[in-house]
Design an enzyme around this catalytic site. Sequence first.
Site, PDB file in Angstrom:
ATOM      1  N   ASP A 154       0.869  -1.175   0.000  1.00  0.00           N
ATOM      2  CA  ASP A 154       0.000   0.000   0.000  1.00  0.00           C
ATOM      3  C   ASP A 154       0.909   1.228   0.000  1.00  0.00           C
ATOM      4  O   ASP A 154       1.601   1.490   0.985  1.00  0.00           O
ATOM      5  CB  ASP A 154      -0.892  -0.024   1.242  1.00  0.00           C
TER       6      ASP A 154
ATOM      7  N   TYR B  70     -10.649  12.426 -10.790  1.00  0.00           N
ATOM      8  CA  TYR B  70      -9.516  11.596 -11.193  1.00  0.00           C
ATOM      9  C   TYR B  70      -8.382  12.461 -11.739  1.00  0.00           C
ATOM     10  O   TYR B  70      -7.224  12.356 -11.316  1.00  0.00           O
ATOM     11  CB  TYR B  70      -9.961  10.578 -12.238  1.00  0.00           C
TER      12      TYR B  70
ATOM     13  N   LYS C  85      -4.707  13.131  -9.953  1.00  0.00           N
ATOM     14  CA  LYS C  85      -3.485  12.744 -10.651  1.00  0.00           C
ATOM     15  C   LYS C  85      -2.559  13.947 -10.843  1.00  0.00           C
ATOM     16  O   LYS C  85      -1.333  13.815 -10.730  1.00  0.00           O
ATOM     17  CB  LYS C  85      -3.822  12.105 -12.007  1.00  0.00           C
TER      18      LYS C  85
END
Length: 306
Positions: free
Chosen positions: A40, A137, A141
Site C-alpha cells: 500500500d 480523477y 493525478k
Amino acid sequence: MTRLAALVPGGKGQVGSELAAILGARRGSLVHAPGSAELDITETEAVRDAVEALAEAASDAEMRPVVINTAACTAVDAAESDPESAERVNVTGAAVLAEACREGGLPLLHVSTDYVFPGDADRPYEPTDTTGPRTVYGRTKLEGEQAVLESGAHAWVVRTAWVYGAHGGNFVKTMARLAAQRDELSVVDDQIGSPTWAADLAAGLLELAGHAAAGDGPEQRVLHCTNTGSTSWFEFARAIFDELGLDPKRVKPCSSAEYPTKTPRPAYSVLSENAWREAGLTPLRPWRDALREAFATHPEAFRHHA
C-alpha cells in the site's frame, strides 16, 4: 543496456504487469512488482522498507535501482463519488513514494494521465501546456504529479492515455465481450485520443528508466508517452472488430451527448511525442500497428469473450 533492479508498485495492473514480464525475462535484471494488497503506497513505513530493500538488492547484485510507480486509482466515475479514495492513492501515495525515493536517493518514474488536461485542445498537448482537469480523477493525478515533482526526489512524470493490455479490464476487452453479445454497437466518435498498448508503454518506461538509473536522464521532468497517431473511440472499436475477424460495420458512430456518462470524458486527449523524442527516447509505434501486435501476442486475452 543498464542492469536494472526495479520496484514497480501497482505491479498487478495493466502496465505494471508488462513491466514485470519484460524485466523478469531480461537477463541481468531484478524486479519486484507488488500489487496494492502487497504494498500500500500510502503506508510510509512499508514503502520505506520496500525502497530500502530494493537499494540493498541492487547493491548486492551490482545493478542500478529505479522505482516505477504504476499504482493509481483509475476508476474515473468511482472517483467522483469517492474522492477521498482517489486522493489517498493518487496524491498521498505518490507523495509517500517520492519522499522514500528522495531519502534513499533512488530515481522515480511516476505514471500519470491525459486527464490532467481539460480536453478541449485542437492540437496534441505538450508537457508544458496549461493543465486544467475537469474530473476528480484528473485533479488527483495532477496533484500527485505536483507532489512528486516538488518532493526533491530525482523524478520524472510520464503521462499516457487510452491504455489497454492483456491484464485487467479495458476498452479492447469490453468491445470483444460486447461483440459476442450484440449484433450492433454504438460508440462515440467525437472523443479523440491515442490508444496505447501497455507493453509498448512499459518498454518506453524502461528505456527512460535505464537513463534515469544511469544518471543521464533527460532534463525535462514531465514527458508524454503514447502510441503514435490518433483516432476516435468509434474508429478504435472498428479496428478491434477487424482484429477479431468481425465486420467493423457492426460498430455505429454516436455522439457523446447520445451516450452520456456519469463523468465527462475529454473530447481531445492526444499527447505530443515531441518532448519524448527530443529527450533522445524512442517514440512508440503507430497505435494501429500496436493493436495488431497485441492481438498476435495475447490472442487468449483479447479474444476469449468473442
